[in-house]
Design a protein around this motif. Structure first.
Motif, PDB file in Angstrom:
ATOM      1  N   LEU A 190       0.813  -1.218   0.000  1.00  0.00           N
ATOM      2  CA  LEU A 190       0.000   0.000   0.000  1.00  0.00           C
ATOM      3  C   LEU A 190       0.845   1.267   0.000  1.00  0.00           C
ATOM      4  N   LEU A 191       2.185   1.097  -0.047  1.00  0.00           N
ATOM      5  CA  LEU A 191       3.110   2.242  -0.065  1.00  0.00           C
ATOM      6  C   LEU A 191       2.857   3.163   1.130  1.00  0.00           C
ATOM      7  N   LEU A 192       2.705   2.555   2.286  1.00  0.00           N
ATOM      8  CA  LEU A 192       2.458   3.324   3.506  1.00  0.00           C
ATOM      9  C   LEU A 192       3.771   3.766   4.143  1.00  0.00           C
ATOM     10  N   ASN A 193       3.695   4.875   4.838  1.00  0.00           N
ATOM     11  CA  ASN A 193       4.786   5.303   5.712  1.00  0.00           C
ATOM     12  C   ASN A 193       4.160   5.528   7.085  1.00  0.00           C
ATOM     13  N   PRO A 194       3.752   4.437   7.730  1.00  0.00           N
ATOM     14  CA  PRO A 194       2.832   4.601   8.855  1.00  0.00           C
ATOM     15  C   PRO A 194       3.493   4.566  10.228  1.00  0.00           C
ATOM     16  N   LYS A 195       2.780   5.162  11.163  1.00  0.00           N
ATOM     17  CA  LYS A 195       2.976   4.801  12.556  1.00  0.00           C
ATOM     18  C   LYS A 195       2.102   3.568  12.789  1.00  0.00           C
ATOM     19  N   GLU A 196       2.633   2.594  13.518  1.00  0.00           N
ATOM     20  CA  GLU A 196       1.883   1.363  13.751  1.00  0.00           C
ATOM     21  C   GLU A 196       1.253   1.391  15.143  1.00  0.00           C
ATOM     22  N   PHE A 197      -0.009   1.017  15.185  1.00  0.00           N
ATOM     23  CA  PHE A 197      -0.743   0.963  16.443  1.00  0.00           C
ATOM     24  C   PHE A 197      -1.294  -0.454  16.590  1.00  0.00           C
ATOM     25  N   VAL A 198      -0.557  -1.251  17.320  1.00  0.00           N
ATOM     26  CA  VAL A 198      -0.905  -2.663  17.476  1.00  0.00           C
ATOM     27  C   VAL A 198      -1.450  -2.865  18.879  1.00  0.00           C
ATOM     28  N   ALA A 199      -2.760  -3.007  18.972  1.00  0.00           N
ATOM     29  CA  ALA A 199      -3.382  -3.251  20.270  1.00  0.00           C
ATOM     30  C   ALA A 199      -3.199  -4.711  20.646  1.00  0.00           C
ATOM     31  N   SER A 200      -3.432  -5.025  21.877  1.00  0.00           N
ATOM     32  CA  SER A 200      -3.440  -6.427  22.281  1.00  0.00           C
ATOM     33  C   SER A 200      -4.520  -7.160  21.494  1.00  0.00           C
ATOM     34  N   PHE A 201      -4.186  -8.355  21.042  1.00  0.00           N
ATOM     35  CA  PHE A 201      -5.167  -9.170  20.333  1.00  0.00           C
ATOM     36  C   PHE A 201      -6.095  -9.915  21.300  1.00  0.00           C
ATOM     37  N   ASP A 202      -5.857  -9.734  22.560  1.00  0.00           N
ATOM     38  CA  ASP A 202      -6.624 -10.494  23.545  1.00  0.00           C
ATOM     39  C   ASP A 202      -8.068 -10.026  23.616  1.00  0.00           C
ATOM     40  N   ARG A 203      -8.982 -10.985  23.647  1.00  0.00           N
ATOM     41  CA  ARG A 203     -10.390 -10.724  23.936  1.00  0.00           C
ATOM     42  C   ARG A 203     -10.697 -11.429  25.250  1.00  0.00           C
ATOM     43  N   PRO A 204     -10.426 -10.782  26.381  1.00  0.00           N
ATOM     44  CA  PRO A 204     -10.497 -11.473  27.676  1.00  0.00           C
ATOM     45  C   PRO A 204     -11.883 -11.964  28.055  1.00  0.00           C
ATOM     46  N   ASN A 205     -12.926 -11.410  27.421  1.00  0.00           N
ATOM     47  CA  ASN A 205     -14.285 -11.845  27.760  1.00  0.00           C
ATOM     48  C   ASN A 205     -14.677 -13.148  27.061  1.00  0.00           C
ATOM     49  N   ILE A 206     -13.851 -13.626  26.116  1.00  0.00           N
ATOM     50  CA  ILE A 206     -14.199 -14.850  25.378  1.00  0.00           C
ATOM     51  C   ILE A 206     -13.550 -16.059  26.038  1.00  0.00           C
ATOM     52  N   PHE A 207     -14.344 -17.085  26.264  1.00  0.00           N
ATOM     53  CA  PHE A 207     -13.870 -18.352  26.814  1.00  0.00           C
ATOM     54  C   PHE A 207     -13.642 -19.320  25.656  1.00  0.00           C
ATOM     55  N   TYR A 208     -12.389 -19.741  25.461  1.00  0.00           N
ATOM     56  CA  TYR A 208     -12.044 -20.628  24.343  1.00  0.00           C
ATOM     57  C   TYR A 208     -12.112 -22.088  24.779  1.00  0.00           C
ATOM     58  N   ARG A 209     -12.711 -22.905  23.920  1.00  0.00           N
ATOM     59  CA  ARG A 209     -12.903 -24.315  24.262  1.00  0.00           C
ATOM     60  C   ARG A 209     -12.867 -25.178  23.005  1.00  0.00           C
ATOM     61  N   VAL A 210     -12.179 -26.308  23.071  1.00  0.00           N
ATOM     62  CA  VAL A 210     -12.135 -27.274  21.975  1.00  0.00           C
ATOM     63  C   VAL A 210     -12.539 -28.622  22.543  1.00  0.00           C
ATOM     64  N   VAL A 211     -13.481 -29.305  21.878  1.00  0.00           N
ATOM     65  CA  VAL A 211     -13.943 -30.611  22.341  1.00  0.00           C
ATOM     66  C   VAL A 211     -13.673 -31.655  21.268  1.00  0.00           C
ATOM     67  N   ASP A 212     -13.442 -32.884  21.687  1.00  0.00           N
ATOM     68  CA  ASP A 212     -13.273 -33.976  20.735  1.00  0.00           C
ATOM     69  C   ASP A 212     -14.594 -34.229  20.019  1.00  0.00           C
ATOM     70  N   LYS A 213     -14.540 -34.268  18.699  1.00  0.00           N
ATOM     71  CA  LYS A 213     -15.758 -34.424  17.914  1.00  0.00           C
ATOM     72  C   LYS A 213     -16.209 -35.884  17.923  1.00  0.00           C
ATOM     73  N   ARG A 214     -17.443 -36.090  18.360  1.00  0.00           N
ATOM     74  CA  ARG A 214     -18.046 -37.429  18.327  1.00  0.00           C
ATOM     75  C   ARG A 214     -19.329 -37.323  17.502  1.00  0.00           C
ATOM     76  N   ASN A 215     -20.459 -37.143  18.183  1.00  0.00           N
ATOM     77  CA  ASN A 215     -21.693 -36.817  17.459  1.00  0.00           C
ATOM     78  C   ASN A 215     -21.868 -35.311  17.568  1.00  0.00           C
ATOM     79  N   VAL A 216     -21.384 -34.587  16.568  1.00  0.00           N
ATOM     80  CA  VAL A 216     -21.239 -33.141  16.716  1.00  0.00           C
ATOM     81  C   VAL A 216     -22.588 -32.438  16.822  1.00  0.00           C
TER      82      VAL A 216
END
Length: 607
Positions: A190-216
């Motif tokens: 994009l031919l940018l000459n930017p200042k970078e503003f990188v916020a935390s990628f964390d979404r602390p209100n989201i609970f992440y969960r992975v389960v073994d798939k059986r009868n999904v």
């Protein structure tokens, strides 16, 4: 609308917020001063304000480049609701409407214009923009410019024309999902000459969960019934037919579910999207295109019944939950077929070898996340280059999984694949290999003579699910690969010899089921009202009924009037005069003028 002297004045008077979040203010000030900015904030992190506020302070119209044609109307509606003059130009408009928007732009009566990259790059559109005073260019979903991004779109690469044609106009590139390689390419292309503003990628209100798939289907229904009855959610599937089947199953079992995919007519898709936006108990079962750009704040869960192909895709999709900052769930079912299917899609694609290698790398990262025995959030954030500590707010932190040493079974599995292939001269699929290991004497095994193999029956101590868990690990670590072009047969990979030589160890997590009542983020009731007293809840429900009636009258989604969080704050504070209502977060000047008297009347009646 008049221009504002300071970003803080625009923030308060238009959007009703007292303070900026994180790096929003610094990003705004950079562009207001005429500089470029690269803004990386998670979904729901407030990226839009970073260009909307400068659009109200700089002379001219802000041009917002967005790939989401179907959702431009919603973005414009949200801005008009707070009194910002906004419009879009795209292929869905009638010629008369397009002419009206162009005339308003020529008269200087617009603050923001949304346009897709394809239309922006048309010579006639570029010439038209030459006739306008342009405040800034905002390039949304900027990861689309990069082959390292998860949604590469070639037309984004041509947006370098913005620097070449309007060198003095500041530009802001925004995205929620960009690893370091993607960021580099955004700046370069994009031919940018930017200042970078990188916020935390964390979404602390989201609970992440992975389960073994059986009868999904049953697993998903149980999850919704136990933890999100009557709440709004999105379920992602890999195929259209699967969307329809799961939506039908949920509906037959009392969940208000709709399917959504590209096979529906544009009119039907629009109808279902509107229903999702206007109702608070709809579960949409969709392919991954659904949800991009939708700012519905009260989606309480996002579920994946099929594993996404990349961390970026997963992060973006799960980020559509809990945009109001209240507790939400990210639930994913994962099994061996997910690994096989994703490998198959890569091999079958028409992409060149570089893209196939890139896709494989991204899939490996996703497999690592799904198989992880440690903190999910640490894994997610590390992918985007952010260091963190265990969160205490994911399935692995709340219920740390036990691991068992599967190195010996892994060697048995590799040996069985090798010996079966040597005997028969062909390769075999996962179930046939597992049957040999378990010593099953079915017709196919007898016909092939595989009951005579030295590996026959040496794995009878493990169940199918355990063998499949071992196999998933070995595929993820390139000890075994799935030959998608030959009926998904198993072949030995580059690391097979290292395993047999004792240079690799394999540990597999024992399956865990998070029981009802287990600690996690989301609750089975509206989290906005959990802290309200009974009297405050009565006021809150009266405000919700008023909001629904108002939204229906105006033909707008209820959350564009006020989100639940703002209504809950009103119920707690109980403002009796407009000045008190003006102090509540989320109540801007236009909404105060438009709805203030009605809200005050409701409060007085309830009190």
């Amino acid at each position: 609308m008049h221009r504002f002297d300071t970003p803080q004045a625009a923030l308060k008077q238009v959007f009703g917020y007292d303070n900026f979040r994180g790096q929003q203010e610094a990003a705004v000030e950079t562009v207001v001063a005429g500089g470029d900015a690269l803004v990386l904030m998670p979904t729901g992190g407030g990226k839009s304000l970073c260009y909307q506020i400068p659009a109200l302070l700089r002379d001219g119209v802000a041009i917002v480049v967005s790939p989401l044609i179907a959702l431009m109307q919603d973005q414009v509606d949200a801005l008009e609701e707070v009194g910002v003059r906004a419009a879009y130009l795209n292929s869905t408009q009638a010629p008369e409407e397009s002419a009206r928007v162009r005339a308003a732009l020529r008269r200087g009566e617009m603050d923001l214009l949304y346009v897709a990259p394809e239309r922006l790059l048309m010579p006639a559109m570029l010439d038209f923009l030459d006739s306008l005073e342009i405040a800034l260019f905002a390039i949304d979903e900027a990861h689309c410019v990069s082959i390292w991004g998860h949604d590469f779109r070639p037309e984004y690469g041509a947006l370098s024309v913005l620097r070449e044609r309007w060198p003095e106009v500041p530009r802001m590139a925004l995205t929620a999902t960009a690893d370091p390689k993607t960021r580099e390419e955004i700046v370069e292309k994009l031919l940018l000459n930017p200042k970078e503003f990188v916020a935390s990628f964390d979404r602390p209100n989201i609970f992440y969960r992975v389960v073994d798939k059986r009868n999904v289907r049953e697993q998903l229904l149980s999850f919704i019934r136990l933890e999100h009855p009557g709440e709004c959610g999105i379920v992602y599937c890999i195929a259209r037919q699967r969307c329809e089947e799961i939506a039908e199953y949920l509906s037959a079992n009392g969940v208000r579910a709709l399917f959504y995919h590209a096979g529906l007519s544009a009119q039907e898709r629009a109808k279902r999207l509107a229903l999702f936006q206007q109702e608070d108990d709809i579960v949409v079962v969709a392919t991954i295109a659904f949800g991009m750009g939708i700012d519905k704040p009260n989606v309480r869960f996002v579920a994946h019944v099929d594993m996404p192909k990349s961390i970026e895709g997963y992060f973006q999709e799960t980020g559509r939950a809990g945009r109001d900052g209240l507790p939400a769930d990210a639930w994913m079912a994962y099994g061996l077929n997910d690994v096989v299917n994703q490998r198959y899609f890569i091999e079958q694609s028409d992409a060149d070898e570089i893209h196939k290698q890139l896709s494989t790398q991204k899939l490996d990262a996703m497999l690592g996340f799904a198989e992880a025995p440690d903190c999910r959030r640490v894994r997610l954030l590390a992918y985007f280059g952010e260091a963190s500590k265990p969160c205490g707010h994911c399935d692995n932190c709340v219920n740390p999984p036990e691991l068992w040493d599967a190195t010996l079974p892994a060697k048995k599995l590799v040996s069985c694949i090798y010996r079966a292939q040597q005997m028969s001269g062909v390769s075999f699929g996962a179930q046939h290999i597992i049957d040999i290991l378990q010593g099953k004497t079915n017709e196919r095994i007898k016909a092939r003579g595989h009951d005579k193999l030295s590996t026959f029956g040496i794995g009878s101590d493990l169940a199918d699910t355990q063998w499949r868990a071992v196999l998933r690990q070995l595929i993820a670590r390139h000890v075994i690969w799935v030959d998608a072009l030959h009926r998904n047969t198993l072949r030995l990979g580059a690391s097979a010899n290292a395993l047999l030589r004792g240079e690799l160890e394999v540990h597999v997590r024992k399956s865990l089921v998070l029981k009802k009542g287990g600690k996690h983020g989301a609750k089975a009731s509206n989290p906005a009202v959990l802290e309200l007293s009974s009297a405050e809840r009565r006021i809150f429900e009266s405000l919700r009924r008023w909001r629904l009636d108002t939204a229906k009258r105006l033909g707008k989604p209820p959350y564009l009037i006020f989100p639940d969080r703002t209504l809950a704050a009103i119920a707690q504070i109980k403002p009796m005069v407009l000045e008190e209502l003006d102090c509540i977060s989320g109540v801007g000047r236009k909404k105060l003028e438009r709805y203030g008297e009605e809200i005050i009347e409701i409060i007085r009646e309830e009190c």
